[in-house]
Design an enzyme around this catalytic site. Structure first.
Site, PDB file in Angstrom:
ATOM      1  N   GLY A 216     -93.194 -14.050  34.555  1.00  0.00           N
ATOM      2  CA  GLY A 216     -93.296 -12.881  35.417  1.00  0.00           C
ATOM      3  C   GLY A 216     -93.765 -11.668  34.651  1.00  0.00           C
TER       4      GLY A 216
ATOM      5  N   ARG B  60     -91.809 -16.165  43.317  1.00  0.00           N
ATOM      6  CA  ARG B  60     -91.195 -14.857  43.086  1.00  0.00           C
ATOM      7  C   ARG B  60     -92.059 -13.764  43.697  1.00  0.00           C
ATOM      8  NH1 ARG B  60     -90.513 -15.317  36.713  1.00  0.00           N
ATOM      9  NH2 ARG B  60     -90.881 -17.566  36.800  1.00  0.00           N
TER      10      ARG B  60
ATOM     11  N   GLN C 152     -90.487  -4.511  33.981  1.00  0.00           N
ATOM     12  CA  GLN C 152     -91.777  -5.090  34.331  1.00  0.00           C
ATOM     13  C   GLN C 152     -92.534  -4.198  35.310  1.00  0.00           C
ATOM     14  OE1 GLN C 152     -91.225  -9.125  35.659  1.00  0.00           O
ATOM     15  NE2 GLN C 152     -90.389  -9.813  33.711  1.00  0.00           N
TER      16      GLN C 152
ATOM     17  N   SER D  11     -83.888   0.940  32.013  1.00  0.00           N
ATOM     18  CA  SER D  11     -84.321  -0.448  31.891  1.00  0.00           C
ATOM     19  C   SER D  11     -84.917  -0.610  30.493  1.00  0.00           C
ATOM     20  CB  SER D  11     -85.336  -0.818  32.973  1.00  0.00           C
ATOM     21  OG  SER D  11     -86.507  -0.031  32.851  1.00  0.00           O
TER      22      SER D  11
ATOM     23  N   ASP E 143     -80.194 -10.421  31.956  1.00  0.00           N
ATOM     24  CA  ASP E 143     -80.500 -11.780  31.512  1.00  0.00           C
ATOM     25  C   ASP E 143     -79.285 -12.468  30.880  1.00  0.00           C
ATOM     26  OD1 ASP E 143     -83.102 -11.782  32.385  1.00  0.00           O
ATOM     27  OD2 ASP E 143     -83.926 -11.099  30.480  1.00  0.00           O
TER      28      ASP E 143
ATOM     29  N   ARG F   4     -79.996 -16.931  40.571  1.00  0.00           N
ATOM     30  CA  ARG F   4     -79.060 -17.149  39.470  1.00  0.00           C
ATOM     31  C   ARG F   4     -77.597 -16.947  39.874  1.00  0.00           C
ATOM     32  NH1 ARG F   4     -82.444 -14.779  34.279  1.00  0.00           N
ATOM     33  NH2 ARG F   4     -83.640 -16.688  33.927  1.00  0.00           N
TER      34      ARG F   4
ATOM     35  N   ARG G 226     -82.003 -20.109  31.263  1.00  0.00           N
ATOM     36  CA  ARG G 226     -80.737 -19.435  30.964  1.00  0.00           C
ATOM     37  C   ARG G 226     -79.545 -20.171  31.577  1.00  0.00           C
ATOM     38  NH1 ARG G 226     -82.710 -15.374  28.160  1.00  0.00           N
ATOM     39  NH2 ARG G 226     -84.578 -14.303  28.907  1.00  0.00           N
TER      40      ARG G 226
END
Length: 429
Positions: free
Chosen positions: A93, A121, A168, A192, A313, A344, A388
């Site tokens: 991504g 996504r 991002q 961020s 994450d 997740r 992950r």
């Protein structure tokens, strides 16, 4: 691949982490924008950074490797080439979102594609501001890759307030802005990751608790010659693995310690983890150091939602730490997790459910009722092809009394190709 994990009575040893994936990908893209030669040491061999490196080569960067160092001759902003075939971002991504900004700014017509996971996504968050800057973007169902990008009108400056804390999205807009005669500004309410601002040396100021980052053609792209530090997100698995084991001492060398990435250190410290940092230093624009973790008595924690962007994450592995902490821990304000490589929050819930944990799933997080003496025999874990989740399940498996199994465990290679070897080296039955 189904991976069999046996229980571990102790975890001892020293590790060298894989290079930071986020910094590696930015190093490749920013080296493309630099009009000259950059020497990038310790570039990640993981799938995502390799996809990014392939894309920048298609855009005109000349790349060769000498003694483990990538020599990247960039095109500068004026000489980026139109690719002759689709830019394949794989599972990344970061590549798709950051390169979209570069393509729009440079006025390059191209098609960005990715694997099944990436194409699932949403890209709506980058499409909307880029279109305000003059881009024309065709996306599947208006939101999903593949993305067809071009620009038929002059690049427009943008003052853009981030709707969510997203490195991002922030980087995408700023990279487009680097090609504009007038100033583009991104306004950040909650912090961020700041790798892009650091590595590009962009102007930043704080006004009424809001950070304003600016970019334009007037900004000089710095040479990207530096050593990539070890990935803190990879270190997170060993920090938790060491903390929840009674007999553990793990030393992790050359870990990236960017303050917008390492909230997990503060969280584990508050939980009572025995963690020390040695040999703190700077690797280019990024802080780094060596971390030692030992077996600890953990207590529950309620994570401030403001900290979530700084540990997004690490939440899958943090849920494992919470399971072995005394009391009830809470993760909230993490709805963004539902839009990662997989949902997740759902995946974490299923991981905990597989061992019979006492918890509740919420739309934006989890409530986990921990117990330092929590025990289970064995479990069958689904990774959902998410690196992950696979690695978090592996750390949890070490606490079982019998063998556990992780489906699609090869997904760990997305960010940590040597994870399973390191796990074996540390653990003793």
């Amino acid at each position: 691949m189904i991976k069999k994990i046996t229980s571990a009575s102790s975890l001892k040893g020293e590790l060298t982490l894989p290079p930071d994936k986020s910094i590696s990908q930015r190093a490749a893209i920013f080296s493309l924008l630099y009009d000259g030669v950059s020497e990038v040491k310790n570039y990640s061999q993981a799938q995502d950074p390799q996809s990014t490196l392939s894309c920048v080569q298609q855009l005109g960067a000349e790349v060769k490797e000498e003694n483990g160092t990538l020599i990247i001759k960039g095109t500068g902003r004026k000489n980026i080439k139109t690719p002759v075939k689709d830019l394949d971002c794989g599972n990344s991504g970061t590549a798709m979102r950051l390169l979209s900004g570069v393509l729009v700014g440079a006025n390059i017509s191209a098609k960005l594609v990715g694997d099944e996971s990436l194409c699932g996504r949403t890209m709506t968050r980058i499409i909307k501001p880029l279109e305000k800057m003059g881009a024309h973007i065709l996306a599947r169902n208006g939101a999903y890759a593949p993305l067809f990008i071009n620009r038929n009108e002059p690049l427009k400056p943008l003052q853009f307030e981030l709707p969510i804390p997203s490195a991002q999205l922030k980087s995408c807009v700023l990279l487009a802005g680097l090609f504009g005669e007038e100033l583009t500004q991104v306004i950040e309410i909650l912090p961020s990751r700041d790798h892009s601002e650091r590595l590009l040396n962009l102007d930043q100021k704080v006004v009424q608790d809001r950070k304003i980052i600016s970019a334009s053609l007037a900004d000089e792209i710095p040479n990207q010659s530096y050593t990539i530090p070890g990935d803190f997100s990879a270190a997170a698995f060993w920090l938790v693995a060491g903390a929840i084991q009674n007999d553990a001492e793990i030393k992790i060398g050359n870990v990236g310690l960017n303050p917008t990435r390492n909230a997990l250190l503060d969280i584990l410290d508050e939980m009572g983890a025995d963690i020390t940092i040695e040999n703190e230093r700077m690797e280019g624009a990024e802080p780094a150091g060596d971390i030692i973790v030992k077996g600890s008595d953990l207590k529950a924690i309620e994570i401030d939602p403001k900290m979530i962007p700084n540990c997004i994450d690490e939440l899958p592995i943090l849920s494992v730490a919470m399971l072995f902490a005394e009391g009830t821990s809470t993760i909230s304000g993490a709805e963004e997790l539902r839009h990662k490589e997989t949902d997740r929050i759902m995946a974490m819930a299923n991981m905990l459910n597989a061992v019979g944990a006492n918890f509740e799933e919420k739309e934006d997080g989890l409530i986990i009722h921990g117990d330092p003496d929590f025990s289970f025999s064995s479990a069958n874990f689904e990774s959902y092809h998410d690196h992950r989740i696979a690695m978090a399940a592996a750390v949890l498996s070490l606490k079982g009394s019998q063998e556990s199994f992780i489906k699609d465990a090869e997904s760990a290679a997305v960010s940590y190709p040597g994870f399973w070897n390191d796990l074996e080296d540390l653990s003793t039955s």
